[in-house]
Write a protein that holds these residues in place. Structure first.
Motif, PDB file in Angstrom:
ATOM      1  N   LEU A 197      -0.420 -17.654  79.136  1.00 40.63           N
ATOM      2  CA  LEU A 197       0.121 -17.455  77.794  1.00 40.63           C
ATOM      3  C   LEU A 197       1.603 -17.122  77.845  1.00 40.63           C
ATOM      4  CD1 LEU A 197      -0.294 -17.223  74.759  1.00 40.63           C
ATOM      5  CD2 LEU A 197      -0.993 -14.837  75.094  1.00 40.63           C
ATOM      6  N   TYR A 219       0.130 -21.122  68.081  1.00 41.06           N
ATOM      7  CA  TYR A 219      -1.152 -20.995  68.776  1.00 41.06           C
ATOM      8  C   TYR A 219      -2.122 -22.095  68.367  1.00 41.06           C
ATOM      9  CZ  TYR A 219       0.935 -16.501  69.745  1.00 41.06           C
ATOM     10  OH  TYR A 219       1.812 -15.524  70.155  1.00 41.06           O
ATOM     11  N   TRP A 237      -7.554 -20.286  68.801  1.00 40.30           N
ATOM     12  CA  TRP A 237      -6.127 -20.004  68.570  1.00 40.30           C
ATOM     13  C   TRP A 237      -5.938 -18.627  67.939  1.00 40.30           C
ATOM     14  CZ3 TRP A 237      -4.095 -18.866  63.846  1.00 40.30           C
ATOM     15  CH2 TRP A 237      -4.812 -19.245  62.705  1.00 40.30           C
ATOM     16  N   TRP A 240      -5.965 -16.136  70.797  1.00 37.87           N
ATOM     17  CA  TRP A 240      -4.701 -16.126  71.558  1.00 37.87           C
ATOM     18  C   TRP A 240      -3.635 -15.368  70.784  1.00 37.87           C
ATOM     19  CZ3 TRP A 240      -4.571 -17.005  76.445  1.00 37.87           C
ATOM     20  CH2 TRP A 240      -5.415 -17.942  77.048  1.00 37.87           C
ATOM     21  N   ARG A 241      -3.569 -15.570  69.484  1.00 36.99           N
ATOM     22  CA  ARG A 241      -2.566 -14.886  68.663  1.00 36.99           C
ATOM     23  C   ARG A 241      -2.790 -13.375  68.665  1.00 36.99           C
ATOM     24  NH1 ARG A 241      -2.567 -13.323  63.236  1.00 36.99           N
ATOM     25  NH2 ARG A 241      -0.486 -13.186  62.276  1.00 36.99           N
ATOM     26  N   TYR A 244      -1.664 -11.760  71.904  1.00 30.58           N
ATOM     27  CA  TYR A 244      -0.220 -11.495  71.989  1.00 30.58           C
ATOM     28  C   TYR A 244       0.170 -10.302  71.112  1.00 30.58           C
ATOM     29  CZ  TYR A 244       4.764 -11.870  71.290  1.00 30.58           C
ATOM     30  OH  TYR A 244       6.105 -11.558  71.201  1.00 30.58           O
TER      31      TYR A 244
END
Length: 360
Positions: A197, A219, A237, A240-241, A244
């Motif tokens: 990432l 993402y 997605w 993943w967002r 972060y």
């Protein structure tokens, strides 16, 4: 014309000039259902090379001839079978005017030969066949996009169904709604996931000043490009967002470290570019002017550290302005002053009296 045991005689056969016989004719047509075991058995039984004028055809032959207004050659019915059928009934198929006369006639022949019927208008149709190169196709597709029983198909669809011997539509793939599928286990994040990432964001958004690391699109694009980032398929997605956002400080440090080892050109190819707002762009330009060679040096009299500069500037401005002349009106002497003056200055008669009295 003979109706096989697996078929039911249709009154339309006689209404349009045909004759239904009780026995298998030597010359004529034998209607069967080739999709059934009995129909195939009867076809083999009644087929006789010594009787070339006996034609064993699919029962859809009658409706096809009526729809086209002509007696079809038996050879054209050789491979026909009831294909375009829904729940045992002919599928209602509407041929859009955009197809043109010749193409509509050919499609009509293929549809009716293979068990379908031509709908008189789109409102009665279960399938609408339209020219997919024209805007009308997109209009119809949008109109019936949420319909459960009406399909909009291109003209090639008819031939594809016949070639596959299957009446079907393109499979609709449900749009993923995000999140973890019901019943599936949570996929834990690994150190390798974080490194992947960080490298991805380092390539796409190498600078912290570039907006977008907490947005959605960066993402979504990551998960859409599984050909470039196969590791992204481990999570959605949204996941993943969130990864972060919850670990932003640590991941930003990892990104900076990766970018230091792999310098990225500013706004270079392959990076994720987001247009600045007018306010942000104005601030960026002001910042660039303030730190660049185009910064103006202080002019004399404009230095803020020089005392009296502001006062001097005001005086300079005032000195340049034209001054108006003031008119001073002189007041006339008052009556008291006139009386004093007359009392102190003797007239000629008084002087002569003084002289005479002095001489005596």
């Amino acid at each position: 014309m003979e109706a096989g045991p697996s078929t039911v005689p249709n009154p339309e056969e006689t209404e349009h000039g045909g004759e239904v016989l009780k026995a298998v004719p030597i010359k004529g047509y034998v209607l069967i259902d080739p999709g059934s075991e009995k129909g195939d058995a009867l076809s083999q039984k009644w087929k006789d090379d010594a009787k070339p004028d006996r034609h064993i055809v699919c029962y859809t032959f009658v409706s096809a001839c009526i729809a086209l207004g002509e007696l079809l050659p038996a050879d054209e019915m050789r491979n026909a079978f009831p294909l375009f059928v829904i729940s045992g009934k002919p599928a209602e198929i509407f041929l859009h005017p955009s197809l043109g006369h010749e193409r509509r006639h050919k499609l009509m022949k293929d549809i009716t030969k293979f068990g379908g019927t031509i709908a008189s208008n789109a409102n009665l149709a279960q399938v609408i066949v339209c020219d997919n190169t024209l805007p009308s196709f997109d209009t119809l597709a949008r109109k019936y996009a949420h319909s459960n029983d009406v399909y909009v198909e291109p003209p090639d669809w008819v031939g594809i169904c016949i070639a596959r011997k299957k009446f079907e539509h393109e499979q609709v793939i449900p749009k993923p709604t995000g999140g973890r599928p019901t019943g599936s286990k949570r996929q834990e994040y690994t150190e390798e996931d974080d490194r992947d990432l960080a490298e991805y964001l380092g390539r796409r958004l190498p600078s912290r000043d570039m907006r977008g690391r907490t947005g959605n699109a960066i993402y979504q694009e990551l998960c859409e490009r599984a050909d470039l980032y196969p590791w992204a398929a481990r999570h959605t997605w949204q996941s993943w967002r969130n990864r972060y956002k919850k670990n932003q400080i640590r991941l930003d440090t990892m990104i900076d470290s990766w970018v230091d080892k792999n310098p990225q050109p500013v706004m270079g190819k392959g990076q994720y570019v987001i247009s600045m707002s007018k306010t942000a762009a104005k601030e960026a330009r002001s910042k660039a002017r303030g730190s660049g060679s185009g910064h103006r040096p202080p002019t004399p009299g404009s230095d803020g550290d020089n005392p009296g500069t502001e006062e001097t500037g005001k005086k300079d401005k005032e000195s340049k302005r034209p001054r108006k002349k003031r008119r001073v009106a002189k007041a006339p002497p008052s009556s008291d002053q006139d009386q004093d003056a007359e009392g102190t200055v003797p007239n000629a008669e008084e002087l002569m009296t003084q002289m005479i009295s002095g001489s005596l």
